[in-house]
Design an enzyme around this catalytic site. Structure first.
Site, mmCIF file in Angstrom:
data_model
loop_
_atom_site.group_PDB
_atom_site.id
_atom_site.type_symbol
_atom_site.label_atom_id
_atom_site.label_comp_id
_atom_site.label_asym_id
_atom_site.label_seq_id
_atom_site.Cartn_x
_atom_site.Cartn_y
_atom_site.Cartn_z
ATOM 1 N N HIS A 133 -6.875 -5.780 -0.975
ATOM 2 C CA HIS A 133 -5.769 -4.829 -0.917
ATOM 3 C C HIS A 133 -4.688 -5.448 -0.043
ATOM 4 O O HIS A 133 -4.881 -5.657 1.147
ATOM 5 C CB HIS A 133 -6.278 -3.517 -0.313
ATOM 6 C CG HIS A 133 -5.231 -2.468 -0.161
ATOM 7 N ND1 HIS A 133 -4.643 -1.850 -1.233
ATOM 8 C CD2 HIS A 133 -4.671 -1.903 0.951
ATOM 9 C CE1 HIS A 133 -3.777 -0.943 -0.798
ATOM 10 N NE2 HIS A 133 -3.768 -0.966 0.523
ATOM 11 N N ASP B 196 -8.687 -3.825 -6.798
ATOM 12 C CA ASP B 196 -8.247 -3.151 -5.570
ATOM 13 C C ASP B 196 -8.883 -1.763 -5.497
ATOM 14 O O ASP B 196 -8.818 -0.990 -6.450
ATOM 15 C CB ASP B 196 -6.723 -3.051 -5.583
ATOM 16 C CG ASP B 196 -6.129 -2.514 -4.288
ATOM 17 O OD1 ASP B 196 -6.867 -1.993 -3.442
ATOM 18 O OD2 ASP B 196 -4.906 -2.622 -4.134
ATOM 19 N N SER C 223 0.831 -1.203 0.000
ATOM 20 C CA SER C 223 0.000 0.000 0.000
ATOM 21 C C SER C 223 0.871 1.262 0.000
ATOM 22 O O SER C 223 1.731 1.422 -0.871
ATOM 23 C CB SER C 223 -0.941 -0.053 1.208
ATOM 24 O OG SER C 223 -1.919 0.939 1.143
#
Length: 525
Positions: free
Chosen positions: A460, A431, A211
């Site tokens: 994610h 995502d 991320s």
């Protein structure tokens, strides 16, 4: 935020399509660092789950332009290598910004194949301002205390209430941390990584980020390409739209993910009794939201808290069975207790959440330009809301302190890089937090990188979550630098894991690496 472990079905993983793999020239095995070279004192801090963990602390300059000035402390963790073949430190980051990485080191070391993990010192760290690092920011304790104003600004009074909260948070940060805020940004955090590298006695580092951690890794690689040995980026931030536009793009993607959840519920009418039409189920969800605006569940869950509760389902579908049960109980039985429980498990912030949000805002507001004119925010978010009502205004207020932030913004970093060894990128097509285009963009910007796509996936953070196809690519890369090479947009494609089953299904499993990972990933991203 607190997150209860979710349940995934234990189904077989589908195989990837055929690709041609070539070795990456990422360097030969390295000599282990000498104790004198490390500059760190490691102490045992193992847990029941990760008994091999060790911890240390490291001081770094608050302002890297003034290395002899004030210093702050970073908290580090380590699972040391045990194999004769040593491939150097593997720094891991869970994202955020604001996520603590101390436990992630134990998770990564225990989730990789033993033969691979044993060749690395897996290094976790709390970035500056986070968790056990000092100072650890908490700008305004209780900022998310229930019940907050409705996020949907349908009247001037509601809009003003939310603006007041955002301004108050920004002022509190400025009052408490005026000397620290100018140095909370991704570039400063990336420079910290290089101090960690030096303390570890390593000429180069290996890096694995999820991320926001992908952006941190890409920025470090831009600053020090010659010091990167291997680079793994999972669920990739698009560096060309940080951070205002990125959040607007998220809104569209989260709305799609929420509708996928509604469609999933529709396939289990016999379990949830909400019907078989996803649009009607979605209408029932918004009906629940409207009811909670008038009468918050348990005096705790109004519309803002409802959105906070269901947002994690956009990150990880393992939460869907729990959320669906709470939704059905409220709609069908007028039973609010499961909804309150779901809020406590998934949406209610604790002290670490307050710290995570303080760092999230501090870094994002400082990292890049944000509009200071609220009229711009109002216009943009109403435009997006018309297409994507699920989280648009919740996300707007979450980021709104940046409209009033007490420090100036720096320029976003151009991470384009022609000097790196081959990097390995992972991206799911659905995502929501870091939409698919980000992975494609970074694949283009990093020369010789390889992109592995999880087709049909919407979670994610997708490696080390139970998808054997993805994990085989990860393990091969960390073992000897092998990356897949393909002719199209993606270099390799893996099928997504099956969707979860309801909790009472015989097919539901009782544990999941995915749920463990998603409990460790950074605050809201």
């Amino acid at each position: 935020m607190r997150q209860r472990a979710a349940v995934l079905c234990g189904a077989a993983v589908l195989a990837a399509g055929a690709v041609t793999a070539v070795p990456a020239e990422a360097g030969a095995p390295l000599p282990a660092p000498t104790p004198r070279a490390t500059g760190l004192t490691w102490k045992k801090c193992g847990t029941d789950d990760y008994p091999a963990l060790q911890c240390a602390s490291l001081t770094v300059p608050l302002d890297h332009a003034r290395p002899d000035g004030r210093r702050i402390t970073l908290a580090l963790s380590r699972v040391p290598h045990t194999a004769k073949t040593y491939q150097g430190p593997l720094l891991v980051n869970p994202g955020g910004p604001g996520g603590s990485g101390l436990t992630l080191a134990g998770f990564v070391a225990s989730s990789l194949p033993k033969k691979v993990a044993a060749q690395y010192d897996v290094i976790g760290f709390d970035p500056r301002g986070v968790g056990r690092s000092e100072p650890a920011l908490d700008c305004r304790p209780g900022h998310f205390a229930a019940v907050r104003p409705d996020t949907l600004p349908t009247s001037p009074a509601v809009e003003r209430a939310n603006l007041t909260r955002a301004e108050s948070f920004a002022r509190a940060c400025g009052a408490k941390y005026a000397d620290v805020l100018p140095h909370l940004d991704t570039v400063s955090a990336a420079r910290d990584l290089d101090v960690i590298r030096q303390a570890l006695g390593a000429e180069r580092i290996n890096y694995f980020g999820y991320s926001y951690g992908t952006y941190l890794g890409a920025v470090y690689a831009k600053l020090h390409p010659e010091r990167v040995r291997r680079l793994v980026l999972d669920s990739v931030v698009d560096p060309t739209d940080v951070w205002y536009d990125a959040n607007l793009n998220q809104d569209l993607a989260f709305n799609d993910r929420h509708r996928a959840f509604m469609a999933w519920i529709a396939t289990y009418d016999s379990t949830y009794g909400l019907g078989t039409d996803p649009e009607r189920i979605e209408a029932a969800w918004y009906g629940m939201r409207a009811a909670l605006a008038k009468n918050p569940a348990g005096g705790r869950v109004g519309p803002a808290e409802l959105e906070d509760t269901f947002l994690p389902g956009g990150y990880y579908n393992g939460y869907w069975p729990y959320l669906a049960e709470a939704f059905a109980a409220y709609v069908n039985d007028r039973n609010a207790a499961p909804l309150v429980e779901a809020y406590e498990d998934f949406g209610a912030p604790d002290a670490s959440g307050d710290n995570g949000y303080s760092i999230y805002t501090s870094v994002q507001c400082r990292d890049a330009d944000w509009p200071r004119d609220w009229d711009r925010w109002r216009e943009d978010n109403w435009d997006v809301y018309e297409k994507a009502p699920f989280m648009t205004w919740n996300n707007a207020w979450y980021n709104a302190p940046c409209a009033f932030w007490p420090t100036a913004s720096r320029q976003a970093v151009d991470v384009a890089n022609q000097q790196l060894p081959p990097a390995l990128l992972f991206q799911a097509t659905g995502d929501a937090a870091t939409p698919y285009e980000g992975g494609v963009t970074v694949h283009r910007l990093l020369r010789d990188s390889s992109l592995v796509v999880e087709r049909g996936g919407g979670n994610h953070g997708i490696t080390l979550s139970g998808n054997a196809c993805l994990d085989e690519h990860l393990a091969a890369y960390l073992a000897d630098g092998t990356v897949p090479r393909g002719d199209g947009e993606a270099d390799a494609v893996c099928a997504a894991l099956p969707a979860p089953e309801p909790l009472d299904s015989k097919a539901a499993s009782t544990s999941s690496r995915g749920s463990t990972l998603h409990g460790l990933l950074g605050f809201r991203g």
